[in-house]
Write an enzyme that holds these catalytic residues in place. Sequence first.
Site, PDB file in Angstrom:
ATOM      1  CE1 TYR A 187      -3.645  -2.618   5.561  1.00 56.43           C
ATOM      2  CE2 TYR A 187      -2.801  -0.451   4.945  1.00 56.43           C
ATOM      3  CZ  TYR A 187      -3.402  -1.647   4.604  1.00 56.43           C
ATOM      4  OH  TYR A 187      -3.747  -1.889   3.292  1.00 56.43           O
TER       5      TYR A 187
ATOM      6  CB  SER B  70      -0.860   0.011   1.268  1.00 52.54           C
ATOM      7  OG  SER B  70      -1.471   1.263   1.454  1.00 52.54           O
TER       8      SER B  70
HETATM    9  N1  LIG Z   1      -8.772  -0.878  -0.932  1.00 48.98           N
HETATM   10  C1  LIG Z   1      -7.735  -0.050  -0.708  1.00 48.98           C
HETATM   11  O1  LIG Z   1      -7.890   1.191  -0.656  1.00 48.98           O
HETATM   12  C2  LIG Z   1      -6.350  -0.634  -0.560  1.00 48.98           C
HETATM   13  C3  LIG Z   1      -5.283   0.250  -0.688  1.00 48.98           C
HETATM   14  C4  LIG Z   1      -3.994  -0.228  -0.572  1.00 48.98           C
HETATM   15  C5  LIG Z   1      -3.787  -1.578  -0.331  1.00 48.98           C
HETATM   16  N2  LIG Z   1      -4.840  -2.420  -0.197  1.00 48.98           N
HETATM   17  C6  LIG Z   1      -4.551  -3.842   0.053  1.00 48.98           C
HETATM   18  O2  LIG Z   1      -5.139  -4.585  -0.989  1.00 48.98           O
HETATM   19  C7  LIG Z   1      -5.371  -5.928  -0.549  1.00 48.98           C
HETATM   20  C8  LIG Z   1      -6.761  -6.350  -0.977  1.00 48.98           C
HETATM   21  O3  LIG Z   1      -7.703  -5.521  -0.325  1.00 48.98           O
HETATM   22  P1  LIG Z   1      -9.060  -5.045  -1.005  1.00 48.98           P
HETATM   23  O4  LIG Z   1      -9.070  -3.582  -0.956  1.00 48.98           O
HETATM   24  O5  LIG Z   1      -9.281  -5.722  -2.277  1.00 48.98           O
HETATM   25  O6  LIG Z   1     -10.079  -5.535   0.135  1.00 48.98           O
HETATM   26  P2  LIG Z   1     -11.407  -6.421   0.109  1.00 48.98           P
HETATM   27  O7  LIG Z   1     -12.302  -6.010  -1.012  1.00 48.98           O
HETATM   28  O8  LIG Z   1     -11.935  -6.357   1.503  1.00 48.98           O
HETATM   29  O9  LIG Z   1     -10.865  -7.905  -0.199  1.00 48.98           O
HETATM   30  C9  LIG Z   1     -10.098  -8.602   0.752  1.00 48.98           C
HETATM   31  C10 LIG Z   1      -9.930 -10.043   0.281  1.00 48.98           C
HETATM   32  O10 LIG Z   1      -9.085 -10.727   1.230  1.00 48.98           O
HETATM   33  C11 LIG Z   1      -9.768 -11.890   1.709  1.00 48.98           C
HETATM   34  N3  LIG Z   1      -9.385 -12.119   3.104  1.00 48.98           N
HETATM   35  C12 LIG Z   1      -9.549 -11.269   4.138  1.00 48.98           C
HETATM   36  N4  LIG Z   1      -9.116 -11.847   5.278  1.00 48.98           N
HETATM   37  C13 LIG Z   1      -8.672 -13.084   4.938  1.00 48.98           C
HETATM   38  C14 LIG Z   1      -8.116 -14.174   5.673  1.00 48.98           C
HETATM   39  N5  LIG Z   1      -7.951 -14.121   7.016  1.00 48.98           N
HETATM   40  N6  LIG Z   1      -7.764 -15.298   5.005  1.00 48.98           N
HETATM   41  C15 LIG Z   1      -7.951 -15.382   3.663  1.00 48.98           C
HETATM   42  N7  LIG Z   1      -8.468 -14.399   2.909  1.00 48.98           N
HETATM   43  C16 LIG Z   1      -8.832 -13.257   3.543  1.00 48.98           C
HETATM   44  C17 LIG Z   1     -11.246 -11.587   1.536  1.00 48.98           C
HETATM   45  O11 LIG Z   1     -12.031 -12.748   1.361  1.00 48.98           O
HETATM   46  P3  LIG Z   1     -12.832 -13.513   2.535  1.00 48.98           P
HETATM   47  O12 LIG Z   1     -13.482 -12.471   3.384  1.00 48.98           O
HETATM   48  O13 LIG Z   1     -13.772 -14.382   1.781  1.00 48.98           O
HETATM   49  O14 LIG Z   1     -11.798 -14.308   3.245  1.00 48.98           O
HETATM   50  C18 LIG Z   1     -11.236 -10.806   0.216  1.00 48.98           C
HETATM   51  O15 LIG Z   1     -11.206 -11.695  -0.870  1.00 48.98           O
HETATM   52  C19 LIG Z   1      -5.129  -5.921   0.957  1.00 48.98           C
HETATM   53  O16 LIG Z   1      -3.869  -6.499   1.226  1.00 48.98           O
HETATM   54  C20 LIG Z   1      -5.135  -4.444   1.320  1.00 48.98           C
HETATM   55  O17 LIG Z   1      -4.327  -4.194   2.459  1.00 48.98           O
HETATM   56  C21 LIG Z   1      -6.128  -1.971  -0.309  1.00 48.98           C
END
Ligand SMILES: NC(=O)c1ccc[n+]([C@@H]2O[C@H](COP(=O)([O-])OP(=O)(O)OC[C@H]3O[C@@H](n4cnc5c(N)ncnc54)[C@H](OP(=O)(O)O)[C@@H]3O)[C@@H](O)[C@H]2O)c1
Length: 252
Positions: free
Chosen positions: A149, A139
């Site tokens: 985080y 991130s």
């Molecule tokens: N959205 C942003 O603004 C942003 C910005 C920078 C970085 N990121 C990073 O991008 C990555 C993806 O996030 P996202 O924004 O796409 O979020 P999201 O829409 O909430 O998706 C998160 C995914 O991770 C899975 N997950 C969560 N906890 C888990 C666990 N304990 N074991 C296995 N799978 C798990 C969830 O599926 P289940 O709930 O089915 O397990 C879901 O598929 C993360 O690493 C986040 O830190 C996000």
Amino acid sequence: MTRRALVTGATSGIGNAFARELAKRGFDLVIVARTTDRLESVAAQIRSKHDVTVDVLTADLAAPEGVRAAVNVVTDTTRPVDLLVNNAGASLAGWFGTTDVAAEDGQLDLLVRAPMHLMDAAIKTMAGRKGGQIINVASVAAFTPRGAYSAHKAWLVNISRWANIHYADVNISVQALCPGFVRTEFHQRGEMDVSGVPRWMWLDADNVVKASLKDLDKRKSVSIPSLRYKVLAGLAQYLPKTLVTRVARRGR
Ligand SMILES: NC(=O)c1ccc[n+]([C@@H]2O[C@H](COP(=O)([O-])OP(=O)(O)OC[C@H]3O[C@@H](n4cnc5c(N)ncnc54)[C@H](OP(=O)(O)O)[C@@H]3O)[C@@H](O)[C@H]2O)c1
């Protein structure tokens, strides 16, 4: 030969965008998350559109047995994984020091320990085959002082930078993908109020994935999608940390 990718957290957001884009590019997939019915639904959608195989693995990557199950897929030399996408992640509601420390353990396990184990398994297996690619979804928070985080994401950036150089001789590239705000389920799940985040700061998950894959082709160790976040991340390195911390308060 068909290439195979393992994508964690593929039921939603950035991981889902990776799974769809990689299938479009002809990759067979293994998709991992905790929710079986959502995994099955994503797999069915992808199979209906693309001529690729999609295997699903239900695993909690904050738990040792979940990580072991995913590691077993990566180390299976009969069906090699050519691209590992360490993407699964979440944010705790509340700042470090106010949260339950057991929940912080879970975060460390999900955001650092799981990708570390999967990367270790992937590097060892890929080195034997003299080739492979790893994307660690970090991130832009990694470049700012923003609680546990950002510290976890900084670990991913640092090790990716090193591994991309160190394992170049066995043709393994490692990238830390560092997006800014992306419209996914992430903020809602982490109970974050993002109502004050201006529209221009939001990125689209599909564009983030395309930028990451383009940078992966160029063997870049850090991918920061969009010019605006490249500039912000650059500034964050030089501005006083008190100012950076204040500006970056709202995101994760
Ligand atoms: N959205 C942003 O603004 C942003 C910005 C920078 C970085 N990121 C990073 O991008 C990555 C993806 O996030 P996202 O924004 O796409 O979020 P999201 O829409 O909430 O998706 C998160 C995914 O991770 C899975 N997950 C969560 N906890 C888990 C666990 N304990 N074991 C296995 N799978 C798990 C969830 O599926 P289940 O709930 O089915 O397990 C879901 O598929 C993360 O690493 C986040 O830190 C996000």
